[in-house]
Write a protein that holds these residues in place. Structure first.
Motif, PDB file in Angstrom:
ATOM      1  N   PHE A  74       0.728  -1.171   0.353  1.00 30.52           N
ATOM      2  CA  PHE A  74       0.166   0.131   0.024  1.00 30.52           C
ATOM      3  C   PHE A  74       0.534   1.127  -0.045  1.00 30.52           C
ATOM      4  N   GLN A  75       0.567   1.760  -1.165  1.00 36.88           N
ATOM      5  CA  GLN A  75       1.534   3.468  -1.336  1.00 36.88           C
ATOM      6  C   GLN A  75       0.495   4.832  -2.162  1.00 36.88           C
ATOM      7  N   LEU A  76       0.515   5.643  -0.725  1.00 33.14           N
ATOM      8  CA  LEU A  76      -0.318   6.388  -2.508  1.00 33.14           C
ATOM      9  C   LEU A  76       0.754   7.296  -3.569  1.00 33.14           C
ATOM     10  N   VAL A  77       0.313   7.096  -4.706  1.00 32.72           N
ATOM     11  CA  VAL A  77       0.749   7.353  -6.230  1.00 32.72           C
ATOM     12  C   VAL A  77      -0.639   8.259  -5.738  1.00 32.72           C
ATOM     13  N   ARG A  78      -0.423   9.642  -6.515  1.00 29.22           N
ATOM     14  CA  ARG A  78      -1.444  10.584  -7.343  1.00 29.22           C
ATOM     15  C   ARG A  78      -0.502  10.173  -8.888  1.00 29.22           C
ATOM     16  N   ASN A  79      -1.662   9.917 -10.391  1.00 31.28           N
ATOM     17  CA  ASN A  79      -1.905   9.429 -11.293  1.00 31.28           C
ATOM     18  C   ASN A  79      -2.418   9.920 -12.102  1.00 31.28           C
ATOM     19  N   GLY A  80      -1.803  10.439 -12.578  1.00 30.94           N
ATOM     20  CA  GLY A  80      -2.506  11.484 -14.000  1.00 30.94           C
ATOM     21  C   GLY A  80      -3.004  10.972 -15.321  1.00 30.94           C
ATOM     22  N   GLY A  81      -2.858   9.589 -15.370  1.00 31.25           N
ATOM     23  CA  GLY A  81      -3.499   9.041 -16.837  1.00 31.25           C
ATOM     24  C   GLY A  81      -4.417   8.466 -16.258  1.00 31.25           C
ATOM     25  N   ALA A  82      -4.717   7.200 -16.930  1.00 33.26           N
ATOM     26  CA  ALA A  82      -6.135   6.858 -17.207  1.00 33.26           C
ATOM     27  C   ALA A  82      -5.638   5.393 -16.294  1.00 33.26           C
ATOM     28  N   ALA A  83      -6.512   4.531 -16.455  1.00 28.44           N
ATOM     29  CA  ALA A  83      -6.192   3.249 -15.325  1.00 28.44           C
ATOM     30  C   ALA A  83      -4.837   2.051 -15.415  1.00 28.44           C
ATOM     31  N   PHE A  84      -3.997   2.089 -14.000  1.00 31.13           N
ATOM     32  CA  PHE A  84      -1.926   2.038 -14.675  1.00 31.13           C
ATOM     33  C   PHE A  84      -1.690   2.542 -14.903  1.00 31.13           C
ATOM     34  N   SER A  85      -1.619   3.944 -15.018  1.00 36.69           N
ATOM     35  CA  SER A  85      -1.233   4.597 -15.391  1.00 36.69           C
ATOM     36  C   SER A  85      -1.138   5.038 -16.372  1.00 36.69           C
ATOM     37  N   VAL A 148      -6.158   9.402  -7.231  1.00 38.84           N
ATOM     38  CA  VAL A 148      -5.707   8.536  -5.935  1.00 38.84           C
ATOM     39  C   VAL A 148      -5.673   6.809  -6.379  1.00 38.84           C
ATOM     40  N   ASP A 149      -4.128   6.367  -6.198  1.00 39.07           N
ATOM     41  CA  ASP A 149      -3.209   5.207  -6.539  1.00 39.07           C
ATOM     42  C   ASP A 149      -3.568   4.816  -6.076  1.00 39.07           C
ATOM     43  N   PHE A 150      -3.347   3.145  -4.432  1.00 43.99           N
ATOM     44  CA  PHE A 150      -2.472   2.367  -3.911  1.00 43.99           C
ATOM     45  C   PHE A 150      -1.941   1.299  -3.595  1.00 43.99           C
ATOM     46  N   VAL A 151      -2.522   0.841  -4.621  1.00 39.68           N
ATOM     47  CA  VAL A 151      -2.463  -0.928  -4.469  1.00 39.68           C
ATOM     48  C   VAL A 151      -0.952  -1.346  -5.655  1.00 39.68           C
ATOM     49  N   SER A 152       0.421  -2.008  -4.484  1.00 34.58           N
ATOM     50  CA  SER A 152       0.867  -2.392  -5.756  1.00 34.58           C
ATOM     51  C   SER A 152       1.492  -4.431  -5.145  1.00 34.58           C
ATOM     52  N   VAL A 153       1.117  -4.829  -6.343  1.00 37.59           N
ATOM     53  CA  VAL A 153       1.135  -5.841  -6.380  1.00 37.59           C
ATOM     54  C   VAL A 153       2.450  -6.618  -6.585  1.00 37.59           C
TER      55      VAL A 153
END
Length: 210
Positions: A74-85, A148-153
């Motif tokens: 879990f980590q906060l990333v702000r994404n200016g693109g579509a799903a999956f950046s 706001v994205d936050f799940v990295s597998v």
């Protein structure tokens, strides 16, 4: 031996009766599923919104947090693109596309009679609307907001798979469900393209009088 015609056994001719196929009654259509669409959409959108609020309030400027032995981070990333950046830097275009998807699903919802399609489109609607809200209301500006994205597998920082959120998951799961239903011949209005109408059977009745 009697030669009287009345004493001879009579054999009746075989009577063949052909039953003509009657008109095939159309099966009753299932009830409309508009309520199910919006129920799924509201629940999924609520899950997306709540998780984003928690993430923003707890993971800002925080190192990735491993979960399940490092299977998920879990980590906060702000994404200016579509799903999956995807398509980073095209936020306003993606906002317009998301708005069009939301409108199209709402328009189609009144025609839905399939439970599977209702669930699938409800998930897609929630995902599209969830990320659209981010793009409209979050920084840096309206219709330029970052999601706001936050799940990295499997690894932090999206090293193994792009970082995503609940809305992205809803879009993917709903999309896969709709594609699967289409491949199985299940239509959104409850019909099945693989259903075949059986032709009327011809019944032959033979009677013998001895």
């Amino acid at each position: 031996m009697s030669t009287d015609p009345e004493s001879r056994p009579e054999t009746a001719p075989v009577a063949a009766e052909v039953a003509e196929p009657g008109p095939v009654a159309e099966p009753a259509l299932p009830k409309r599923r508009i309520g199910l669409v919006f129920l799924v959409a509201v629940l999924a959108f609520a899950a997306d919104l709540v998780t984003k609020i928690i993430v923003v309030s707890t993971l800002e400027r925080h190192e990735p947090i491993p979960v399940l032995g490092g299977l998920v981070y879990f980590q906060l990333v702000r994404n200016g693109g579509a799903a999956f950046s995807i398509a980073t830097g095209m936020t306003w275009i993606l906002a317009i596309i998301a708005a069009a998807v939301v409108i199209a699903i709402i328009w189609l919802a009144g025609r839905l009679r399939s439970v599977g399609w209702a669930i699938g489109l409800g998930l897609v609607l929630a995902g599209a609307f969830g990320n659209l809200v981010d793009r409209i209301f979050r920084a840096p500006s309206p219709f330029q907001g970052h999601v706001v994205d936050f799940v990295s597998v499997f690894a932090p920082n999206g090293e193994a798979w792009p970082i995503f959120n609940v809305a992205d998951s809803c879009i993917c799961v709903g999309g896969v469900l709709i594609v699967l239903l289409s491949l199985l011949g299940k239509e959104y209005d409850g019909r099945s393209t693989k259903d075949s109408k059986s032709p009327g059977k011809t019944t032959v009745k033979a009677e013998e009088n001895q």
